[in-house]
Design a protein around this motif. Structure first.
Motif, PDB file in Angstrom:
ATOM      1  N   GLY A 199      16.725  26.510  -6.915  1.00 32.61           N
ATOM      2  CA  GLY A 199      15.698  27.544  -6.936  1.00 32.61           C
ATOM      3  C   GLY A 199      14.300  26.980  -6.736  1.00 32.61           C
ATOM      4  O   GLY A 199      14.111  25.856  -6.245  1.00 32.61           O
ATOM      5  N   LEU A 200      13.302  27.733  -7.154  1.00 29.19           N
ATOM      6  CA  LEU A 200      11.896  27.354  -7.032  1.00 29.19           C
ATOM      7  C   LEU A 200      11.142  27.980  -8.192  1.00 29.19           C
ATOM      8  O   LEU A 200      11.240  29.175  -8.433  1.00 29.19           O
ATOM      9  CB  LEU A 200      11.321  27.833  -5.691  1.00 29.19           C
ATOM     10  CG  LEU A 200       9.827  27.602  -5.441  1.00 29.19           C
ATOM     11  CD1 LEU A 200       9.516  26.110  -5.384  1.00 29.19           C
ATOM     12  CD2 LEU A 200       9.390  28.280  -4.142  1.00 29.19           C
ATOM     13  N   ASP A 201      10.359  27.160  -8.914  1.00 27.48           N
ATOM     14  CA  ASP A 201       9.643  27.647 -10.098  1.00 27.48           C
ATOM     15  C   ASP A 201       8.132  27.563  -9.975  1.00 27.48           C
ATOM     16  O   ASP A 201       7.416  28.203 -10.746  1.00 27.48           O
ATOM     17  CB  ASP A 201      10.089  26.859 -11.342  1.00 27.48           C
ATOM     18  CG  ASP A 201      11.581  26.968 -11.601  1.00 27.48           C
ATOM     19  OD1 ASP A 201      12.044  28.094 -11.854  1.00 27.48           O
ATOM     20  OD2 ASP A 201      12.282  25.944 -11.531  1.00 27.48           O
ATOM     21  N   LEU A 202       7.629  26.763  -9.026  1.00 26.77           N
ATOM     22  CA  LEU A 202       6.183  26.619  -8.842  1.00 26.77           C
ATOM     23  C   LEU A 202       5.912  26.226  -7.394  1.00 26.77           C
ATOM     24  O   LEU A 202       6.594  25.360  -6.848  1.00 26.77           O
ATOM     25  CB  LEU A 202       5.612  25.546  -9.783  1.00 26.77           C
ATOM     26  CG  LEU A 202       4.152  25.119  -9.557  1.00 26.77           C
ATOM     27  CD1 LEU A 202       3.198  26.291  -9.815  1.00 26.77           C
ATOM     28  CD2 LEU A 202       3.785  23.933 -10.457  1.00 26.77           C
ATOM     29  N   GLU A 205       6.817  38.328  -5.037  1.00 25.12           N
ATOM     30  CA  GLU A 205       8.163  38.461  -4.473  1.00 25.12           C
ATOM     31  C   GLU A 205       9.133  37.455  -5.087  1.00 25.12           C
ATOM     32  O   GLU A 205      10.260  37.798  -5.477  1.00 25.12           O
ATOM     33  CB  GLU A 205       8.104  38.249  -2.962  1.00 25.12           C
ATOM     34  CG  GLU A 205       9.470  38.189  -2.289  1.00 25.12           C
ATOM     35  CD  GLU A 205       9.398  37.524  -0.922  1.00 25.12           C
ATOM     36  OE1 GLU A 205      10.445  37.017  -0.467  1.00 25.12           O
ATOM     37  OE2 GLU A 205       8.320  37.504  -0.315  1.00 25.12           O
ATOM     38  N   LEU A 206       8.709  36.185  -5.175  1.00 28.32           N
ATOM     39  CA  LEU A 206       9.589  35.135  -5.691  1.00 28.32           C
ATOM     40  C   LEU A 206       9.494  34.987  -7.207  1.00 28.32           C
ATOM     41  O   LEU A 206      10.233  34.205  -7.795  1.00 28.32           O
ATOM     42  CB  LEU A 206       9.251  33.793  -5.012  1.00 28.32           C
ATOM     43  CG  LEU A 206       9.344  33.775  -3.479  1.00 28.32           C
ATOM     44  CD1 LEU A 206       9.085  32.361  -2.946  1.00 28.32           C
ATOM     45  CD2 LEU A 206      10.704  34.258  -3.012  1.00 28.32           C
ATOM     46  N   ASP A 207       8.568  35.731  -7.828  1.00 29.32           N
ATOM     47  CA  ASP A 207       8.394  35.712  -9.281  1.00 29.32           C
ATOM     48  C   ASP A 207       8.115  34.300  -9.787  1.00 29.32           C
ATOM     49  O   ASP A 207       8.757  33.809 -10.713  1.00 29.32           O
ATOM     50  CB  ASP A 207       9.635  36.300  -9.970  1.00 29.32           C
ATOM     51  CG  ASP A 207       9.352  36.716 -11.415  1.00 29.32           C
ATOM     52  OD1 ASP A 207       8.196  37.046 -11.712  1.00 29.32           O
ATOM     53  OD2 ASP A 207      10.292  36.691 -12.246  1.00 29.32           O
ATOM     54  N   ILE A 208       7.132  33.651  -9.150  1.00 30.23           N
ATOM     55  CA  ILE A 208       6.743  32.286  -9.520  1.00 30.23           C
ATOM     56  C   ILE A 208       5.219  32.189  -9.500  1.00 30.23           C
ATOM     57  O   ILE A 208       4.542  32.970  -8.830  1.00 30.23           O
ATOM     58  CB  ILE A 208       7.311  31.234  -8.539  1.00 30.23           C
ATOM     59  CG1 ILE A 208       6.815  31.532  -7.116  1.00 30.23           C
ATOM     60  CG2 ILE A 208       8.828  31.173  -8.607  1.00 30.23           C
ATOM     61  CD1 ILE A 208       7.135  30.443  -6.111  1.00 30.23           C
ATOM     62  N   PRO A 209       4.640  31.219 -10.243  1.00 29.46           N
ATOM     63  CA  PRO A 209       3.210  30.968 -10.084  1.00 29.46           C
ATOM     64  C   PRO A 209       2.949  30.223  -8.776  1.00 29.46           C
ATOM     65  O   PRO A 209       3.733  29.362  -8.374  1.00 29.46           O
ATOM     66  CB  PRO A 209       2.863  30.092 -11.297  1.00 29.46           C
ATOM     67  CG  PRO A 209       4.144  29.486 -11.743  1.00 29.46           C
ATOM     68  CD  PRO A 209       5.251  30.406 -11.320  1.00 29.46           C
ATOM     69  N   VAL A 210       1.863  30.581  -8.104  1.00 29.13           N
ATOM     70  CA  VAL A 210       1.444  29.902  -6.880  1.00 29.13           C
ATOM     71  C   VAL A 210       0.042  29.347  -7.108  1.00 29.13           C
ATOM     72  O   VAL A 210      -0.871  30.093  -7.481  1.00 29.13           O
ATOM     73  CB  VAL A 210       1.432  30.865  -5.673  1.00 29.13           C
ATOM     74  CG1 VAL A 210       0.831  30.178  -4.445  1.00 29.13           C
ATOM     75  CG2 VAL A 210       2.844  31.349  -5.363  1.00 29.13           C
ATOM     76  N   ILE A 211      -0.112  28.033  -6.915  1.00 35.12           N
ATOM     77  CA  ILE A 211      -1.425  27.391  -7.026  1.00 35.12           C
ATOM     78  C   ILE A 211      -1.898  27.051  -5.623  1.00 35.12           C
ATOM     79  O   ILE A 211      -1.222  26.320  -4.897  1.00 35.12           O
ATOM     80  CB  ILE A 211      -1.361  26.108  -7.880  1.00 35.12           C
ATOM     81  CG1 ILE A 211      -0.886  26.423  -9.299  1.00 35.12           C
ATOM     82  CG2 ILE A 211      -2.733  25.432  -7.924  1.00 35.12           C
ATOM     83  CD1 ILE A 211      -0.710  25.183 -10.175  1.00 35.12           C
ATOM     84  N   ALA A 212      -3.052  27.584  -5.234  1.00 32.21           N
ATOM     85  CA  ALA A 212      -3.619  27.292  -3.920  1.00 32.21           C
ATOM     86  C   ALA A 212      -4.956  26.593  -4.103  1.00 32.21           C
ATOM     87  O   ALA A 212      -5.834  27.102  -4.810  1.00 32.21           O
ATOM     88  CB  ALA A 212      -3.803  28.582  -3.111  1.00 32.21           C
TER      89      ALA A 212
END
Length: 501
Positions: free
Chosen positions: A345-348, A383-390
């Motif tokens: 999966g993917l968490d961050l 959509e992916l229900d994850i935190p995104v840091i940009a």
């Protein structure tokens, strides 16, 4: 053979014999029953308008009738076969079906308005199946075309994007939920925070004071990490990525499913640095060896063994790096989805940095393009229900002020970035600016004051939280070891010696 209306012999029969075009999934009777229910009771539209749109109807006449009825009902006008026949007379194909008499038959044929939602769901599902068939044909045609200007990878990304749009159809309009349901979600979040070590609801950054201010990295949040060059944006991002990946542990979650229970799987889009350079930074931090010594190969035996051990430990960290330059936001979304679908999966997700992404190319205005990018990143987070840091660059106007601490107005194209972000953080190192204010040796008083200021600022950094949608704003002090490009927890005077990361 597909079902057709019992009272409508004029509808063309579906082709299903040999040599004829394959029959697309549809159900004319369901369409007739739904239209009849709406004409019988206009309130039915409120129950189905989140599921059905005009283009979901297989029969174009039915699509026109639905669009016209929906338009009138939305305006508060009574709509039935009698009131609609005057306006519907110009609908192409309606005359062949019986004209006004067909509208009356539709209204009289409605069996039960209570089943309207079921008919709407069936019409929606059949429309999705037709779209899937159409999309499959387009994908096959594009693959056969052998065009040199479109690479197979680009075709895959385009197909994934179209499939996602199709998957989202009918699911975005969640509508109202009861307060009881919302309460349940809120209690679950609070329970997760209470049971998690450190009392965090989100993923821990590994930096205690930052976690305390943010409550960890929360799912579906878009976090902007901004700063001027040489402030350490990338270093802080890699530190957080390493801390999260290092703490990753999977097992049985509270809801009984199997997945991540601590830390997380991290995806890192490095648009500025190569994956090798990024790995070098993380290794420098983990092995506590200055990165310039690693680059030059100037290591003694002990340092080299420590370097190899750190590399071995990092092999087990679920940290994935994509260093493709100038990625369009659509490809970022497609690749993130792909990683999310993988077994771990993917968490961050971390993007370094925002201004190096590209939009769809439909806008010549850079502000509009950045707005498209930030909205796309927020959509990925939800959509992916994850935190995104940009990560984001700051404008040069910071350098023109006496106080160099950044603020929200310093963000490039700040309107869209500030608006779409849930959290905006700035990295600031006063030591960097103070170094450049060194007075001449002859001015002893100024030199003494400068040295005192440097001693106070040495090895310290600030993360200034300028916006937080669900929490406080303010500054968090961290330690910074330039040799290893490493941020850590800053020991307070009453805490004794602190430990870095």
């Amino acid at each position: 053979m597909n079902e057709v209306a019992a009272f409508n012999p004029n509808l063309p029969a579906a082709a299903d014999g040999e040599g004829q075009a394959p029959v697309l999934p549809h159900n004319i009777e369901a369409e007739q029953q739904l239209l009849g229910a709406i004409l019988s009771s206009n309130d039915v539209l409120d129950r189905v308008d989140d599921l059905v749109k005009p283009d979901h109807f297989h029969d174009p006449v039915h699509a026109e009738i639905f669009a016209m009825a929906a338009s009138r009902i939305t305006k508060g006008l009574q709509t039935d076969a009698t009131t609609l026949k005057t306006f519907a007379s110009d609908i192409p194909g309606l005359k062949e079906l019986g004209g006004a008499e067909y509208l009356i038959k539709l209204q009289l044929s409605a069996i039960a308005t209570s089943a309207a939602r079921d008919y709407a769901q069936l019409i929606h599902d059949l429309a999705i199946r037709r779209e899937l068939i159409s999309l499959g044909n387009v994908i096959a045609d594009n693959a056969r075309s052998m065009r040199d200007d479109i690479a197979p990878d680009e075709q895959i990304v385009a197909a994934e994007s179209e499939l996602f749009k199709l998957a989202s159809t009918g699911s975005t309009n969640k509508g109202f939920q009861s307060f009881l349901s919302a309460l349940h979600d809120a209690v679950q979040m609070a329970n997760a925070a209470y049971n998690r070590q450190g009392k965090l609801a989100g993923v821990s950054t590994g930096l205690t004071d930052l976690d305390r201010m943010l409550g960890g990295l929360h799912k579906s949040d878009l976090l902007i990490l901004a700063g001027r060059p040489s402030m350490g944006k990338t270093s802080l991002a890699t530190n957080v990525a390493f801390n999260v990946a290092k703490a990753w542990r999977e097992g049985q979650k509270e809801d009984g499913t199997h997945g991540t229970v601590d830390g997380g799987v991290v995806g890192f889009f490095s648009l500025e640095m190569s994956s090798a350079q990024l790995a070098q930074r993380i290794l420098s931090e983990a092995a506590e060896i200055p990165s310039e010594l690693i680059r030059k190969g100037d290591l003694n035996e002990q340092e080299f063994q420590r370097y190899l051990k750190a590399a071995g430990d990092l092999e087990r960290c679920p940290l994935y790096i994509d260093d493709t330059p100038a990625l369009p936001i659509a490809q970022v979304a497609a690749r993130a989805r792909r990683l999310k679908r993988s077994p771990k999966g993917l968490d961050l997700l971390i993007i370094d940095y925002l201004q190096l992404l590209k939009g769809s190319g439909k806008s010549d205005n850079r502000v509009n393009e950045v707005s498209e990018i930030t909205q796309g990143l927020k959509a990925i987070a939800k959509e992916l229900d994850i935190p995104v840091i940009a990560l984001s660059q700051l404008s040069r106007q910071v350098e023109n002020r006496e106080d160099k601490r950044p603020q929200l107005s310093d963000l490039r194209e700040s309107g869209s970035i500030e608006q779409d972000a849930d959290v905006v953080m700035f990295v600031y190192r006063g030591e960097y600016y103070k170094e450049r204010e060194k007075p001449g040796e002859e001015n002893l008083e100024a030199m003494t004051k400068w040295q005192q200021d440097m001693e106070h600022l040495h090895g310290k950094a600030e993360v200034i939280i300028g916006k937080q949608r669900h929490g406080p704003v303010g500054a968090v002090e961290l330690s910074f070891e330039g040799r290893f490009t490493r941020f850590g927890n800053l020991a307070k005077p009453w805490q004794g010696d602190g430990q870095g990361f």
